[in-house]
Scaffold this motif. Sequence first.
Motif, PDB file in Angstrom:
ATOM      1  N   HIS A 161      -5.596   8.360 -12.265  1.00  0.00           N
ATOM      2  CA  HIS A 161      -4.882   9.555 -11.826  1.00  0.00           C
ATOM      3  C   HIS A 161      -3.981  10.141 -12.898  1.00  0.00           C
ATOM      4  O   HIS A 161      -3.255  11.088 -12.635  1.00  0.00           O
ATOM      5  N   LYS A 169      -5.233   4.771  -1.667  1.00  0.00           N
ATOM      6  CA  LYS A 169      -5.989   3.853  -2.531  1.00  0.00           C
ATOM      7  C   LYS A 169      -5.101   3.151  -3.568  1.00  0.00           C
ATOM      8  O   LYS A 169      -5.571   2.302  -4.298  1.00  0.00           O
ATOM      9  N   HIS A 170      -3.825   3.517  -3.621  1.00  0.00           N
ATOM     10  CA  HIS A 170      -2.901   2.864  -4.552  1.00  0.00           C
ATOM     11  C   HIS A 170      -2.356   1.610  -3.872  1.00  0.00           C
ATOM     12  O   HIS A 170      -1.474   1.679  -3.032  1.00  0.00           O
ATOM     13  N   ARG A 171      -2.921   0.463  -4.263  1.00  0.00           N
ATOM     14  CA  ARG A 171      -2.579  -0.816  -3.635  1.00  0.00           C
ATOM     15  C   ARG A 171      -2.180  -1.833  -4.681  1.00  0.00           C
ATOM     16  O   ARG A 171      -2.703  -1.842  -5.787  1.00  0.00           O
ATOM     17  N   ARG A 199       0.847  -1.194   0.000  1.00  0.00           N
ATOM     18  CA  ARG A 199       0.000   0.000   0.000  1.00  0.00           C
ATOM     19  C   ARG A 199       0.883   1.244   0.000  1.00  0.00           C
ATOM     20  O   ARG A 199       1.859   1.321   0.728  1.00  0.00           O
ATOM     21  N   SER A 200       0.506   2.204  -0.819  1.00  0.00           N
ATOM     22  CA  SER A 200       1.242   3.461  -0.892  1.00  0.00           C
ATOM     23  C   SER A 200       0.963   4.287   0.358  1.00  0.00           C
ATOM     24  O   SER A 200      -0.177   4.394   0.799  1.00  0.00           O
ATOM     25  N   TRP A 219      -5.237   2.264 -10.853  1.00  0.00           N
ATOM     26  CA  TRP A 219      -4.985   3.497 -10.119  1.00  0.00           C
ATOM     27  C   TRP A 219      -4.249   4.499 -11.006  1.00  0.00           C
ATOM     28  O   TRP A 219      -4.593   5.685 -11.020  1.00  0.00           O
ATOM     29  N   LEU A 220      -3.266   4.038 -11.744  1.00  0.00           N
ATOM     30  CA  LEU A 220      -2.499   4.931 -12.622  1.00  0.00           C
ATOM     31  C   LEU A 220      -3.385   5.574 -13.677  1.00  0.00           C
ATOM     32  O   LEU A 220      -3.266   6.763 -13.958  1.00  0.00           O
ATOM     33  N   GLY A 251       3.102   0.961 -11.168  1.00  0.00           N
ATOM     34  CA  GLY A 251       2.225   0.590 -10.063  1.00  0.00           C
ATOM     35  C   GLY A 251       0.963  -0.070 -10.582  1.00  0.00           C
ATOM     36  O   GLY A 251       0.940  -0.627 -11.683  1.00  0.00           O
ATOM     37  N   CYS A 252      -0.111   0.004  -9.828  1.00  0.00           N
ATOM     38  CA  CYS A 252      -1.397  -0.585 -10.193  1.00  0.00           C
ATOM     39  C   CYS A 252      -1.967   0.157 -11.406  1.00  0.00           C
ATOM     40  O   CYS A 252      -2.133   1.371 -11.384  1.00  0.00           O
ATOM     41  N   HIS A 275      -0.569   7.775  -1.434  1.00  0.00           N
ATOM     42  CA  HIS A 275      -1.917   7.642  -1.989  1.00  0.00           C
ATOM     43  C   HIS A 275      -2.530   6.362  -1.418  1.00  0.00           C
ATOM     44  O   HIS A 275      -2.234   5.272  -1.895  1.00  0.00           O
TER      45      HIS A 275
END
Length: 188
Positions: free
Chosen positions: A179, A138-140, A132-133, A175-176, A171-172, A136
């Motif tokens: 954003h 929610k960035h998991r 987990r970030s 999520w990327l 990353g995920c 952020h």
Amino acid sequence: MEGLKLAAAKLVVYLHPSKAKNVADAIHGEISSLLFKFNETFDGVLLAYDTDFPSNLAKILPGVHPYFGVRLETKLLLFHPKPDMVLEGEVVRLSEQSIHVVILGFSAAAIMAEDIREEFKFKAKPGKEVFRSTIHKKHRIKIGTIIRFVVKSFDEEILHVSGSLLPAHTGCVKWLERHLEEWSQSDR
């Protein structure tokens, strides 16, 4: 995704005379034997092919075994990741020291702890490991997540990729993509 490329090739496939009854099947068998193996001639791993048989002409080769060569044109889908390319894959295993990924369902990748950004912290509950970030929330990254990472190296012999999550654009994937707009607006 980088690392995939289409190529057109003109090939000569050499067949034993016993295969002369069904040349098309024999050719498909010969080319299929190259699937999912790194081939230096193609400079990549052959994933798929589409073959056209332009003619029924074959040339018999002189020698001890009377093989015959069939010329054909084919389109190839090749996989050959090089350093600094961006790849995507599904996370299949997590530990505090590494993230293990499968790319395109056949190639393995490992991202070791020293190649994971410091913002990602490993948390483990029984049966639920997650990176987990801390920036952020929610960035998991968890098992089943599709992640984007950068290639450090590719072992052609065992089709294994060594990757990195150090750059900010990794990353995920979900999520990327959500954003991406925020980043492009802040860059302006």
